[in-house]
Scaffold this active site. Structure first.
Site, PDB file in Angstrom:
ATOM      1  N   GLY A  65      76.582  41.295 104.890  1.00 13.90           N
ATOM      2  CA  GLY A  65      76.365  42.554 105.589  1.00 13.90           C
ATOM      3  C   GLY A  65      75.911  42.329 107.021  1.00 13.90           C
ATOM      4  O   GLY A  65      76.351  43.013 107.961  1.00 13.90           O
ATOM      5  N   THR A  66      75.044  41.355 107.213  1.00 14.16           N
ATOM      6  CA  THR A  66      74.536  41.044 108.548  1.00 14.16           C
ATOM      7  C   THR A  66      75.674  40.650 109.485  1.00 14.16           C
ATOM      8  O   THR A  66      75.738  41.115 110.629  1.00 14.16           O
ATOM      9  CB  THR A  66      73.509  39.882 108.452  1.00 14.16           C
ATOM     10  OG1 THR A  66      72.434  40.301 107.623  1.00 14.16           O
ATOM     11  CG2 THR A  66      72.993  39.490 109.822  1.00 14.16           C
ATOM     12  N   ASN A 120      67.338  51.267 104.249  1.00 14.27           N
ATOM     13  CA  ASN A 120      66.888  50.334 103.230  1.00 14.27           C
ATOM     14  C   ASN A 120      65.389  50.446 102.968  1.00 14.27           C
ATOM     15  O   ASN A 120      64.923  50.181 101.866  1.00 14.27           O
ATOM     16  CB  ASN A 120      67.218  48.893 103.637  1.00 14.27           C
ATOM     17  CG  ASN A 120      66.802  48.592 105.054  1.00 14.27           C
ATOM     18  OD1 ASN A 120      67.302  49.194 106.015  1.00 14.27           O
ATOM     19  ND2 ASN A 120      65.868  47.670 105.215  1.00 14.27           N
ATOM     20  N   GLN A 159      73.351  49.605 102.100  1.00 11.80           N
ATOM     21  CA  GLN A 159      72.663  50.236 100.970  1.00 11.80           C
ATOM     22  C   GLN A 159      73.509  51.358 100.377  1.00 11.80           C
ATOM     23  O   GLN A 159      73.620  51.497  99.156  1.00 11.80           O
ATOM     24  CB  GLN A 159      71.310  50.819 101.409  1.00 11.80           C
ATOM     25  CG  GLN A 159      70.255  49.791 101.746  1.00 11.80           C
ATOM     26  CD  GLN A 159      69.751  49.016 100.531  1.00 11.80           C
ATOM     27  OE1 GLN A 159      69.782  49.512  99.407  1.00 11.80           O
ATOM     28  NE2 GLN A 159      69.305  47.805 100.763  1.00 11.80           N
ATOM     29  N   THR A 161      88.295  29.921 106.906  1.00 11.22           N
ATOM     30  CA  THR A 161      88.991  30.075 105.626  1.00 11.22           C
ATOM     31  C   THR A 161      88.266  31.093 104.754  1.00 11.22           C
ATOM     32  O   THR A 161      87.056  31.011 104.575  1.00 11.22           O
ATOM     33  CB  THR A 161      89.061  28.720 104.903  1.00 11.22           C
ATOM     34  OG1 THR A 161      89.753  27.810 105.755  1.00 11.22           O
ATOM     35  CG2 THR A 161      89.797  28.841 103.571  1.00 11.22           C
ATOM     36  N   CYS A 207      63.627  41.245 104.584  1.00 14.85           N
ATOM     37  CA  CYS A 207      63.801  40.310 105.693  1.00 14.85           C
ATOM     38  C   CYS A 207      62.581  40.351 106.600  1.00 14.85           C
ATOM     39  O   CYS A 207      62.654  40.672 107.768  1.00 14.85           O
ATOM     40  CB  CYS A 207      65.058  40.655 106.478  1.00 14.85           C
ATOM     41  SG  CYS A 207      66.421  41.186 105.459  1.00 14.85           S
TER      42      CYS A 207
HETATM   43  C1  LIG Z   1      70.688  44.020 102.977  1.00 15.85           C
HETATM   44  C2  LIG Z   1      71.072  44.821 104.170  1.00 15.85           C
HETATM   45  C3  LIG Z   1      71.737  44.233 105.257  1.00 15.85           C
HETATM   46  C4  LIG Z   1      72.055  42.774 105.311  1.00 15.85           C
HETATM   47  O1  LIG Z   1      73.028  42.422 104.377  1.00 15.85           O
HETATM   48  P1  LIG Z   1      73.164  40.865 103.941  1.00 15.85           P
HETATM   49  O2  LIG Z   1      74.417  40.828 103.136  1.00 15.85           O
HETATM   50  O3  LIG Z   1      71.942  40.556 103.147  1.00 15.85           O
HETATM   51  O4  LIG Z   1      73.262  40.082 105.190  1.00 15.85           O
HETATM   52  C5  LIG Z   1      72.093  45.036 106.308  1.00 15.85           C
HETATM   53  N1  LIG Z   1      71.812  46.361 106.315  1.00 15.85           N
HETATM   54  C6  LIG Z   1      71.167  46.953 105.288  1.00 15.85           C
HETATM   55  C7  LIG Z   1      70.906  48.409 105.349  1.00 15.85           C
HETATM   56  C8  LIG Z   1      70.775  46.212 104.193  1.00 15.85           C
HETATM   57  O5  LIG Z   1      70.126  46.803 103.194  1.00 15.85           O
END
Ligand SMILES: *Cc1c(COP(=O)(O)O)cnc(C)c1O
Length: 397
Positions: A73-74, A156, A184, A242, A330
């Site tokens: 997600g990051t 989150n 989320q 990849t 985090c």
């Molecule tokens: C967990 C989260 C992220 C980060 O996702 P990862 O896959 O852990 O890098 C980004 N945004 C929100 C709102 C999240 O809850």
């Protein structure tokens, strides 16, 4: 399985669904080709890749070619912000990034980096006491030179859901690219990029019973975006490297199930969530709910307790067998009030004492009752421990 422990931190991560794991396994050992290879093994991997892309596209109501797989997600948030910011500057000279003050660090710190090191101008939208963005505020804040708007779909830390479709419609009228972090939201709400008129949307599999370390970014056709990871031509040249086929298969299956079962999952969790919220507010003195009372994630309860060090409370809870969070996973271990709680106007005495309790598949009514039995005593105990004051809010890298 830990028999005497109760996991209440599903917003931080979730276990992989058995069905997801089963779908993934053959792609570690049997179908292991590189999807860029021309031969049979490569073709098999490519079929799995494109099949997964189609499943993700169907789940989000997008076109197939609008889905790019990333490592999390990051990374999806990074690609959206950096990719659009650089393209907008190159094409139009636009430098203004308009974001909400309740973004996940993946967006917030990326925007800070673009400001500090790349000459962009960071502007913040206002939020109300629930951490919600008013679409009218977006309308008045967009101006000449706005390169991008980014508003988190569902927060989150405090669970608040934003009026994404209305914000999307305004951004479209004003021809400004709109990104939403749905990491989320995709776990709990029906997703539809057409309904919501978003241009970019980030998701990550481990928030919806998929594996960690895999994500996707929806990029609307016609959105200008520079690739930020250079190398091969994978993912239409937007994300070199990849592709991680087993994890991509896992993300697709986990998202498909989350979206298919969205109603049954949320209708089971909402009553549990509300029972938890009511119980905490009734039983714990000087407690308040943070985030929106009704427009919040179905699995999400978050609180502030006056005069409590949130980290101490987490330690006490952990010793009693309950895994919760202070808001974002985090975070560093020093007591600090979060940007988000400050943005919704909580004083320091309240914002140090935050607690996030997030429910999921394994959560039972009995677990909620057990939690409610121990929490009031632990909050009182935490109130006897002095808050270690670390001074002002630090910028956490
Ligand atoms: C967990 C989260 C992220 C980060 O996702 P990862 O896959 O852990 O890098 C980004 N945004 C929100 C709102 C999240 O809850």
């Amino acid at each position: 399985m830990e028999p005497n422990r109760i996991y209440l931190d599903y917003a931080a991560s979730t276990p992989v669904d058995e069905r997801v794991l089963k779908a993934m396994l053959p792609f570690f050992t049997e179908i292991y080709g590189n999807p860029s290879s021309t031969h049979f093994y490569g073709q098999q991997a490519e079929i799995a890749l494109e099949n997964s892309r189609q499943i993700v596209a169907q789940s989000l109501h997008s076109r197939i070619e609008e889905i790019v797989f990333t490592s999390c997600g990051t990374e999806s948030d990074n690609l959206a912000l950096r990719g659009v910011a650089f393209a907008q500057r190159r094409k139009k000279g636009s430098l203004r990034l308009l974001i909400s003050p309740v973004e996940h660090h993946a967006v917030l710190h990326t925007a800070h980096d673009l400001e500090r090191n790349y000459g962009f101008i960071l502007e913040f939208l206002q939020v109300d006491e629930f951490g919600q963005v008013d679409p009218a505020e977006v309308e008045s804040a967009i101006r000449t030179g706005t390169a991008l708007v980014s508003v988190i779909y569902a927060n989150n830390e405090i669970g608040t859901i934003n009026p994404v479709a209305q914000i999307g419609s305004i951004c479209r009228q004003k021809s400004v690219p709109f990104h939403t972090d749905a990491v989320q939201a995709a776990a709990h709400l029906p997703m539809n990029v057409e309904r919501d008129q978003v241009d970019l949307m980030a998701i990550g599999a481990h928030k919806f019973y998929g594996p960690k370390g895999i994500g996707a970014l929806y990029i609307r056709r016609g959105t200008d975006l520079d690739s930020t990871q250079t190398g091969g031509q994978q993912e239409a040249g937007l994300r070199a490297g990849t592709e991680n086929i087993p994890y991509i298969v896992g993300l697709a299956e986990a998202l498909r199930l989350a979206q298919q079962e969205v109603i049954e999952r949320s209708s089971r969790l909402i009553p549990l969530r509300d029972r938890l919220i009511q119980g905490v507010l009734q039983m714990v003195p000087r407690a308040r709910l943070t985030g929106h009372p009704s427009q919040r994630l179905p699995n999400h309860a978050s609180f502030a307790f006056e005069g409590v060090d949130g980290n101490q409370l987490l330690i006490l809870l952990d010793m009693a067998g309950f895994a919760c969070s202070s808001g974002s996973a985090c975070k560093v271990g020093t007591p600090q009030s979060s940007e988000i709680l400050m943005a919704i106007g909580l004083s320091r005495a309240w914002s140090m004492g935050s607690l996030r309790v997030t429910l999921g598949k394994g959560t039972t009514p009995d677990q909620i009752d057990r939690f409610l039995q121990v929490l009031p005593g632990l909050v009182e105990k935490a109130r006897t421990i002095p808050i270690r004051n670390t001074g002002e809010l630090k910028y956490v890298r």
